[in-house]
Design a protein around this motif. Structure first.
Motif, PDB file in Angstrom:
ATOM      1  N   HIS A   1       0.884  -1.184  -0.028  1.00 51.58           N
ATOM      2  CA  HIS A   1       0.159   0.156  -0.079  1.00 51.58           C
ATOM      3  C   HIS A   1       1.021   1.358  -0.023  1.00 51.58           C
ATOM      4  N   ASP A   2       1.908   1.230   0.836  1.00 51.82           N
ATOM      5  CA  ASP A   2       2.873   2.566   0.921  1.00 51.82           C
ATOM      6  C   ASP A   2       3.529   2.552  -0.283  1.00 51.82           C
ATOM      7  N   VAL A   3       4.155   1.717  -1.057  1.00 55.48           N
ATOM      8  CA  VAL A   3       4.780   1.700  -2.539  1.00 55.48           C
ATOM      9  C   VAL A   3       3.771   2.142  -3.438  1.00 55.48           C
ATOM     10  N   LEU A   4       2.478   1.574  -3.441  1.00 60.65           N
ATOM     11  CA  LEU A   4       1.763   2.169  -4.435  1.00 60.65           C
ATOM     12  C   LEU A   4       1.448   3.550  -4.073  1.00 60.65           C
ATOM     13  N   THR A   5       1.198   4.065  -2.898  1.00 63.02           N
ATOM     14  CA  THR A   5       1.119   5.522  -2.438  1.00 63.02           C
ATOM     15  C   THR A   5       2.004   6.141  -3.076  1.00 63.02           C
ATOM     16  N   LEU A   6       3.325   5.798  -2.863  1.00 67.65           N
ATOM     17  CA  LEU A   6       4.291   6.881  -3.473  1.00 67.65           C
ATOM     18  C   LEU A   6       4.297   6.667  -5.004  1.00 67.65           C
ATOM     19  N   ALA A   7       4.298   5.834  -5.513  1.00 66.38           N
ATOM     20  CA  ALA A   7       4.193   5.433  -6.942  1.00 66.38           C
ATOM     21  C   ALA A   7       3.203   6.668  -7.501  1.00 66.38           C
ATOM     22  N   SER A   8       1.932   6.636  -6.938  1.00 72.54           N
ATOM     23  CA  SER A   8       1.012   7.550  -7.488  1.00 72.54           C
ATOM     24  C   SER A   8       1.402   9.068  -7.244  1.00 72.54           C
ATOM     25  N   LEU A   9       2.241   9.316  -6.131  1.00 73.80           N
ATOM     26  CA  LEU A   9       2.596  10.663  -5.889  1.00 73.80           C
ATOM     27  C   LEU A   9       3.856  11.004  -7.344  1.00 73.80           C
TER      28      LEU A   9
END
Length: 392
Positions: free
Chosen positions: A264-272
């Motif tokens: 979840h954290d990694v995909l959040t960063l990827a979206s930013l």
């Protein structure tokens, strides 16, 4: 015998009696403690034995559950029957069809079998299958069909789109009500079974209180083809989650290496990163800046999070916008946003997993797409004044 001797004898006798009574009491207490200890040992041993039995029974049950799901339904039944796989069927839909037709015994085990073996490109068609076939034989057979018609609908979802924008695209191109789509996105009773169906990418983190939409960022950017003029929201969501899962599983070992960050954290960063950068060079460098700031417990201060917090698209972020009260506003809250602010492209995911090792802590994304970097706040302020003129 004199009175004095008599008294001495009485005292000695009393002393002996007291001594014997004391010894008896000690003996009784010892026997009582021994009995209690024995009882405790028996209870502990009984509990340990019960726990061991439960573990063994659970392990054996789990083993046979999986074993049964992997084996042919009936090795001695070679009777062929026609199984129809409709055009556009997802893996989960195919698994359900096979179980309903008695070709496999467990659709969940079959879905895991397909995932673990990286099987793709099932073909629609009518197949002659029997309960005696192994999962390998069934899977190979399902890849031999011939698609006899072109898709009725084709919808392209670009990178960097929010769920609301995705809903609008499906309304425009797939006869889906955007409102109906978004109602599903807010329905926890609908989301929870999806977490169970896609455990590699979805977790209870998406149900956190501050999350605006649980599936925000999880519906992958790609072109989706449908063989039904009126595909259901559920069909669309499963197709998109399967695509996300297919992409993420390729990078799961790298994600797991980032021990402080969940999927979840990694995909959040990827979206930013997706919302901030246009080139792969900038994606990797911006990812490096984000990690530098997170490591120093600095706020991220990225404009796309402000726009997401506002819930609107604007050409320019104003100073007053930076004050919006929202857990998604990285000018006000430390750390990552509660979840992704859009879907991500594979290149942004790669950038987060392999960021540039940089000394920069600041960057300015200019309106023309150029990105300018700085190591100090003074340098950053100068770049902001030069390339990003905000209004009050």
């Amino acid at each position: 015998m004199s009175t004095s001797d008599h008294e001495k004898n009485n005292k000695a006798e009393m002393h002996n009696n007291n001594s014997q009574n004391s010894k008896q009491e000690k003996k009784d207490r010892f026997l009582k403690r021994s009995k209690e200890a024995s009882t405790v040992r028996k209870i502990v041993l009984s509990l340990l034995l019960l726990l061991s039995i439960l573990i063994v029974v659970g392990g054996v049950s789990g083993y046979f559950y999986i074993k049964n799901g992997l084996e042919p339904v009936n090795p001695s039944d070679d009777t062929k029957q026609t199984v129809t796989i409709p055009l556009g069927s997802s893996t989960s839909q195919i698994a359900s069809i096979l179980e309903d037709d008695g070709i496999i015994s467990n659709d969940l085990i079959y879905r895991f079998y397909v995932k673990f073996n990286n099987v793709s490109q099932f073909q629609a068609g009518d197949y002659q299958l029997s309960p005696s076939m192994s999962l390998k034989e069934i899977t190979e057979k399902l890849q031999t069909g011939v698609v006899m018609q072109d898709p009725v609908l084709s919808v392209t979802i670009p990178e960097g789109k929010t769920l609301e924008e995705i809903a609008d695209l499906f309304e425009q191109h797939a006869n889906i009500s955007a409102n109906q789509f978004m109602e599903k996105m807010k329905d926890q009773d609908y989301i929870e079974p999806l977490i169970e169906a896609y455990p590699e990418i979805l977790s209870d983190e998406i149900l956190a209180e501050d999350i605006r939409y649980p599936l925000e960022g999880y519906l992958f950017a790609a072109t989706y083809q449908f063989y039904d003029e009126n595909p259901s929201v559920d069909m669309i969501v499963h197709d998109m989650l399967e695509k996300t899962e297919q992409v993420v599983l390729n990078y799961l070992p790298q994600i797991q290496e980032k021990k402080s960050y969940s999927v979840h954290d990694v995909l959040t960063l990827a979206s930013l990163v997706e919302k901030e950068a246009r080139t792969q060079k900038d994606r990797k460098r911006i990812a490096g800046v984000f990690f530098n700031r997170l490591d120093k417990d600095m706020i991220l201060q990225t404009d796309p999070t402000v726009l997401y917090a506002l819930g609107e698209h604007k050409e320019r972020v104003l100073y007053k916008d930076l004050e919006v009260d929202s857990p998604y506003n990285t000018y006000q809250t430390k750390g990552l946003t509660p979840g992704p602010i859009s879907n991500f492209g594979e290149n942004s995911l790669k950038a987060v997993l392999d960021p540039e090792n940089t000394s920069y802590f600041y960057f300015v994304a200019a309106p023309d797409g150029s990105v300018y970097y700085a190591e100090t706040y003074e340098q950053h302020k100068r770049l902001v004044n030069e390339h990003l003129k905000r209004s009050k």
